[in-house]
Design a protein around this motif. Structure first.
Motif, PDB file in Angstrom:
ATOM      1  N   CYS A  58       0.818  -1.216   0.000  1.00 48.03           N
ATOM      2  CA  CYS A  58       0.000   0.000   0.000  1.00 48.03           C
ATOM      3  C   CYS A  58       0.852   1.267   0.000  1.00 48.03           C
ATOM      4  O   CYS A  58       0.372   2.330  -0.398  1.00 48.03           O
ATOM      5  N   GLY A  59       2.101   1.170   0.421  1.00 50.56           N
ATOM      6  CA  GLY A  59       2.990   2.326   0.410  1.00 50.56           C
ATOM      7  C   GLY A  59       3.933   2.349  -0.772  1.00 50.56           C
ATOM      8  O   GLY A  59       4.757   3.265  -0.898  1.00 50.56           O
ATOM      9  N   ALA A  60       3.821   1.361  -1.650  1.00 51.40           N
ATOM     10  CA  ALA A  60       4.763   1.249  -2.775  1.00 51.40           C
ATOM     11  C   ALA A  60       4.389   2.138  -3.957  1.00 51.40           C
ATOM     12  O   ALA A  60       5.224   2.385  -4.833  1.00 51.40           O
ATOM     13  N   TYR A  86      -6.240   7.283  -1.250  1.00 50.67           N
ATOM     14  CA  TYR A  86      -4.796   7.134  -1.462  1.00 50.67           C
ATOM     15  C   TYR A  86      -4.242   5.930  -0.684  1.00 50.67           C
ATOM     16  O   TYR A  86      -3.329   5.244  -1.157  1.00 50.67           O
ATOM     17  N   GLU A  87      -4.776   5.691   0.495  1.00 54.63           N
ATOM     18  CA  GLU A  87      -4.243   4.620   1.348  1.00 54.63           C
ATOM     19  C   GLU A  87      -4.477   3.238   0.753  1.00 54.63           C
ATOM     20  O   GLU A  87      -3.652   2.338   0.915  1.00 54.63           O
ATOM     21  N   GLY A  88      -5.588   3.032   0.058  1.00 49.80           N
ATOM     22  CA  GLY A  88      -5.883   1.728  -0.506  1.00 49.80           C
ATOM     23  C   GLY A  88      -6.326   0.748   0.559  1.00 49.80           C
ATOM     24  O   GLY A  88      -6.409   1.072   1.750  1.00 49.80           O
ATOM     25  N   GLU A  89      -6.582  -0.471   0.143  1.00 47.38           N
ATOM     26  CA  GLU A  89      -7.026  -1.531   1.061  1.00 47.38           C
ATOM     27  C   GLU A  89      -6.033  -2.690   1.008  1.00 47.38           C
ATOM     28  O   GLU A  89      -5.822  -3.298  -0.047  1.00 47.38           O
ATOM     29  N   ALA A  90      -5.431  -2.967   2.142  1.00 44.63           N
ATOM     30  CA  ALA A  90      -4.414  -4.027   2.199  1.00 44.63           C
ATOM     31  C   ALA A  90      -5.048  -5.404   2.016  1.00 44.63           C
ATOM     32  O   ALA A  90      -6.137  -5.669   2.525  1.00 44.63           O
ATOM     33  N   THR A  91      -4.353  -6.255   1.285  1.00 46.52           N
ATOM     34  CA  THR A  91      -4.795  -7.636   1.091  1.00 46.52           C
ATOM     35  C   THR A  91      -4.528  -8.444   2.361  1.00 46.52           C
ATOM     36  O   THR A  91      -3.478  -8.286   2.999  1.00 46.52           O
ATOM     37  N   LEU A  92      -5.485  -9.283   2.740  1.00 44.90           N
ATOM     38  CA  LEU A  92      -5.301 -10.110   3.930  1.00 44.90           C
ATOM     39  C   LEU A  92      -4.131 -11.067   3.725  1.00 44.90           C
ATOM     40  O   LEU A  92      -4.076 -11.807   2.741  1.00 44.90           O
ATOM     41  N   VAL A 106     -11.618   3.593  -7.460  1.00 43.47           N
ATOM     42  CA  VAL A 106     -12.080   4.978  -7.394  1.00 43.47           C
ATOM     43  C   VAL A 106     -12.949   5.286  -8.613  1.00 43.47           C
ATOM     44  O   VAL A 106     -12.595   4.931  -9.747  1.00 43.47           O
ATOM     45  N   GLU A 107     -14.061   5.965  -8.372  1.00 45.86           N
ATOM     46  CA  GLU A 107     -14.946   6.396  -9.453  1.00 45.86           C
ATOM     47  C   GLU A 107     -14.648   7.843  -9.819  1.00 45.86           C
ATOM     48  O   GLU A 107     -14.385   8.678  -8.953  1.00 45.86           O
ATOM     49  N   THR A 112     -14.847   4.149 -13.868  1.00 47.78           N
ATOM     50  CA  THR A 112     -14.443   3.547 -12.590  1.00 47.78           C
ATOM     51  C   THR A 112     -13.131   2.818 -12.828  1.00 47.78           C
ATOM     52  O   THR A 112     -13.030   1.987 -13.745  1.00 47.78           O
ATOM     53  N   ASP A 113     -12.122   3.147 -12.032  1.00 47.02           N
ATOM     54  CA  ASP A 113     -10.795   2.546 -12.196  1.00 47.02           C
ATOM     55  C   ASP A 113     -10.451   1.698 -10.984  1.00 47.02           C
ATOM     56  O   ASP A 113     -10.751   2.055  -9.838  1.00 47.02           O
ATOM     57  N   HIS A 114      -9.809   0.581 -11.256  1.00 48.01           N
ATOM     58  CA  HIS A 114      -9.402  -0.345 -10.201  1.00 48.01           C
ATOM     59  C   HIS A 114      -7.942  -0.716 -10.410  1.00 48.01           C
ATOM     60  O   HIS A 114      -7.502  -0.991 -11.528  1.00 48.01           O
ATOM     61  N   LEU A 115      -7.172  -0.696  -9.326  1.00 50.74           N
ATOM     62  CA  LEU A 115      -5.755  -1.055  -9.376  1.00 50.74           C
ATOM     63  C   LEU A 115      -5.442  -2.002  -8.238  1.00 50.74           C
ATOM     64  O   LEU A 115      -5.887  -1.789  -7.099  1.00 50.74           O
ATOM     65  N   SER A 116      -4.696  -3.049  -8.528  1.00 54.36           N
ATOM     66  CA  SER A 116      -4.204  -3.930  -7.460  1.00 54.36           C
ATOM     67  C   SER A 116      -2.735  -4.245  -7.717  1.00 54.36           C
ATOM     68  O   SER A 116      -2.303  -4.384  -8.876  1.00 54.36           O
TER      69      SER A 116
END
Length: 287
Positions: A58-60, A86-92, A106-107, A112-116
């Protein structure tokens, strides 16, 4: 009177010593010699991988990069909502030194854009297989599963592009898109003529934009580009970049779905953004 045979005690001791020496030589050497032979047959343990830890996913990705990939962040007027985006959601994950990931969604007004982003540190538990070789095998399995098309020759690609454009002015992404500036091909591809890459079919996509192996990124890398089927609603495009450096495999998935019905995300623009992020993450690993 007959005398009895007599063997001196010293002679008996000498005979015993000689018999002991003969027995040792017949057995093929002393225990010390046996140990020397075992040392020569010790197996060599495979080398560990270069990396022992992973970056925090998430900080990369910095804010400027997120602004480019997710335009909706800058459109948020609430500072708290923007910071959360900006912080995003950390993967378990149960071990961040082995696997770590983060996702953002984010819309914006147009899409609507998605990044992982996902990091995986591969460890081999086989003394005969190094961490790097284990990671290479795993990467190859994923590349095979992606089912990338065979690379097209430049002549075939240019011929296909020309034949797929009736007017001849949208045969390649270097047409109207670049002549009008990079901002002209918006996130939803609004207003521009469809390019061959909009079809999502590898046979109609210019060679430079087809799903392919990337020779200029890390130790191994490939890029995949898929467009969802259907024509009555907006079509989602997903660009995936996977690369391996030593014993770490990094996966980037970048998807966009326009708001307007019938919209098609621009392939060249999305691939360019995903590639730039891949270069940044590869630099973080090497740094």
């Amino acid at each position: 009177m007959q005398r009895k045979a007599y063997v001196p005690g010293a002679a008996v001791l000498l005979a015993a010593l000689l018999a002991g020496c003969t027995g040792a030589s017949d057995d093929g050497g002393s225990p010390t010699d046996s140990k020397g032979g075992d040392t020569g047959t010790t197996a060599v343990v495979a080398q560990p991988g270069k990396y022992r830890t992973l970056p925090e996913a998430c900080g990369a990705v910095d804010h400027d990069t997120l602004d480019s990939l997710l335009p909706g962040i800058e459109q948020l007027t609430d500072p708290a909502q923007q910071e959360t985006a900006y912080e995003g959601e950390a993967t378990l994950t149960y071990d961040t030194d082995r696997r770590d990931g983060c996702s953002w969604k984010v819309e914006s007004a147009s899409a609507t854009d998605h990044l992982s982003v996902g990091f995986e540190r591969v460890v081999s538990y086989d003394n005969a297989v190094s961490d790097d070789n284990k990671a290479e095998d795993l990467f190859t399995t994923r590349e095979t599963a992606a089912d990338l098309p065979e690379p097209a020759t430049s002549g075939t690609a240019s011929g296909t592009a020309a034949s797929s454009s009736p007017s001849g002015d949208a045969g390649t992404p270097s047409g109207a898109g670049k002549s009008g500036g990079s901002d002209d091909s918006g996130a939803g591809g609004g207003g521009s003529e469809p390019t061959p890459s909009d079809s999502g079919s590898p046979s109609e996509t210019p060679a430079a934009l087809q799903p392919r192996v990337l020779d200029d990124l890390a130790d191994q890398a490939f890029l995949n580009d898929r467009l969802s089927t259907g024509s009555s609603t907006a079509r989602q495009r997903t660009v995936t970049v996977v690369f391996r450096t030593s014993n770490v495999i990094v996966t980037i998935e970048y998807a966009e779905q326009p708001t307007a019905s019938g919209g098609v995300p621009d392939s060249e623009e999305m691939q360019d953004r995903a590639r730039k992020l891949a270069d940044v993450l590869a630099g973080k690993l090497d740094g």
